[in-house]
Design an enzyme around this catalytic site. Structure first.
Site, PDB file in Angstrom:
ATOM      1  N   TRP A 128       0.859  -1.188   0.000  1.00  0.00           N
ATOM      2  CA  TRP A 128       0.000   0.000   0.000  1.00  0.00           C
ATOM      3  C   TRP A 128       0.892   1.234   0.000  1.00  0.00           C
ATOM      4  CZ3 TRP A 128      -4.480   1.005   4.046  1.00  0.00           C
ATOM      5  CH2 TRP A 128      -5.150   2.180   3.706  1.00  0.00           C
ATOM      6  N   GLU A 129       0.799   2.031  -1.079  1.00  0.00           N
ATOM      7  CA  GLU A 129       1.624   3.235  -1.219  1.00  0.00           C
ATOM      8  C   GLU A 129       0.718   4.475  -1.288  1.00  0.00           C
ATOM      9  OE1 GLU A 129       4.585   2.836  -4.262  1.00  0.00           O
ATOM     10  OE2 GLU A 129       4.899   0.711  -3.848  1.00  0.00           O
ATOM     11  N   TYR A 130       0.429   5.101  -0.128  1.00  0.00           N
ATOM     12  CA  TYR A 130       0.720   4.747   1.248  1.00  0.00           C
ATOM     13  C   TYR A 130      -0.483   5.142   2.082  1.00  0.00           C
ATOM     14  CZ  TYR A 130       5.340   5.253  -0.872  1.00  0.00           C
ATOM     15  OH  TYR A 130       6.402   5.163  -1.717  1.00  0.00           O
TER      16      TYR A 130
END
Length: 466
Positions: free
Chosen positions: A140-142
């Protein structure tokens, strides 16, 4: 030459009995590169890595499931990559969800309610098993960035805790092992403090993959040329060594810590061509337009005569071609990074990405970067032995199947088939004997090479110049 060990109070130098994980990213767009540089799954040496990470799957708009692959080639890719286990049964297959451009809306929707998290967790286990994956990577960014609310920092921990629990209590299917849960994280302080509850997440996942690259790039302000993945530095905490220490101090156990190694370079366009020292002003990205330059392209630039320069304080190379400045890793620098992992008994390395190596050997030997990593981890004999055991097992399976067929033909009194199968068995046994001889010689040569010592190439030696 070994790096100064940064965990001296905890560890002795050298961990010869430990086996290190080699997580290797393989991205779906590797298929769409031009034929000279494209890497299809069938051309991957399945013994180079212990884990293959296939990227990237995307969470759908409901936050409950993954989106279906959007075209036939991607749908078939799952099957093709998993087939590598036919050659190396110990190869783990990990599906990565997220990435830079496939994270935000889906993850935020997923963690928006407890019900969504519970549903997704049950669904993803079934999905992974159906497609024969061995684990899940959360990239997951972010959390809390790009429109993600602050509460997502805590809710991401809830997601990880639920996945870890369900993975642990799953009734494991026959000939399967428990699913692996990994987390890919940005190590920089600008993300770390805002996006992650490090202890909360790291305590639940099996491995923490730190993206030890993209510390600098065309997005910097003010924009100056700097290497995007220095191993060490005395004037900036943005280096692999210091960031690894920071994450250990933040609560990540060393046996979970995976260090990312880039197989690509980052380029800049210099503001003034004759001002090219690190820190010089730049006006934007170079010829890669911000996408990164794979090693299989960079090696041709160097072979073409562009002089390779070295930053001794940072232990990484760079080149200058006209007004373009490119910082990258070469076999020497990735070997040193792997040695850092070895010397400190970390969990292993994460390669980003396998398809960016010189996998066709157009600049010399195949897989120069990956082999340098393997040597840095002192894993070359492990690599050789794994290949040999697999080959021996393959021949023994063929011989066993042939003997079963031979018994059936004899029972049916099919003399022509009996003679044919007897000859096939003799041929297979002869091939096995010859292969065993070749393997013994290869192992002997490998051991002799290791006994002499695999040292780092001299700094002045230009990569891919042989």
């Amino acid at each position: 030459m070994y790096l100064t060990i940064w965990l001296v109070p905890l560890l002795a130098v050298g961990t010869w009995g430990q086996k290190f994980n080699r997580f290797c990213h393989y991205n779906s767009w590797a298929l769409s590169r031009n034929p000279q540089h494209g890497l299809v799954p069938e051309d991957i040496d399945p013994f180079l890595c212990t884990h293959m990470i296939l990227g990237f799957a995307e969470i759908d708009e409901s936050g409950l499931r993954l989106k279906d692959p959007n075209h036939y080639q991607q749908q078939y890719l799952y099957q093709r990559i998993v087939r590598l286990r036919r050659i190396n049964p110990r190869l783990n297959m990990i599906l990565s969800v997220g990435g830079w451009d496939k994270s935000q809306e889906g993850y935020s929707k997923l963690v928006s309610s407890r019900e969504n998290i519970i549903f997704f967790t049950k669904w993803i286990i079934t999905y992974l098993r159906r497609h024969d994956f061995d684990g899940l990577d959360l990239d997951w960014e972010y959390p809390t960035f790009k429109g993600s609310p602050m509460v997502d920092k805590k809710k991401f921990v809830d997601l990880v805790e639920n996945l870890a629990y369900e993975f642990d209590i799953e009734e494991i299917p026959d000939i399967k092992w428990k699913l692996t849960l990994t987390w890919t994280a940005d190590p920089l302080e600008s993300v770390r403090t805002s996006a992650y509850d490090i202890k909360g997440i790291a305590s639940k996942v099996h491995y923490v993959n730190l993206k030890m690259y993209d510390f600098h790039g065309h997005w910097d302000d003010p924009l100056r040329v700097n290497h995007h993945s220095p191993l060490t530095s005395s004037n900036s905490p943005r280096n692999v060594n210091e960031l690894a220490k920071t994450w250990v101090k933040a609560g990540v156990r060393i046996e979970k810590l995976i260090l990312g190694i880039p197989f690509f370079g980052r380029s800049f366009t210099l503001k003034t061509a004759n001002m090219s020292a690190p820190g010089s002003p730049a006006v934007g990205p170079g010829s890669d337009f911000g996408d990164g330059i794979p090693i299989h392209n960079l090696c041709h630039i160097i072979r073409g005569g562009t002089k390779e320069l070295y930053l001794p304080e940072k232990k990484v190379p760079y080149i200058v071609s006209g007004s373009e400045w490119i910082g990258y890793d070469n076999p020497r620098s990735v070997m040193e990074k792997a040695q850092l992992v070895f010397n400190n008994a970390l969990a292993g390395v994460m390669i980003y990405s396998l398809d960016m190596d010189d996998h066709h050997g157009t600049c010399g030997k195949k897989w120069p970067m990956m082999m340098a990593v393997i040597h840095g981890l002192n894993a070359y004999m492990e690599y050789i032995d794994s290949k040999h055991k697999s080959l021996e097992l393959t021949y023994n399976k063929k011989i066993l199947r042939a003997r079963v067929s031979l018994r059936n033909y004899r029972r049916r009194n099919q003399q022509g088939k009996v003679a044919e199968m007897e000859q096939r068995i003799r041929n297979l046994e002869q091939e096995l004997q010859q292969s065993m001889g070749n393997m013994a010689y290869e192992r002997q040569q490998a051991q002799a090479m290791l006994n002499r010592g695999v040292s780092l190439p001299p700094i002045e030696q230009q990569s891919w110049s042989w």
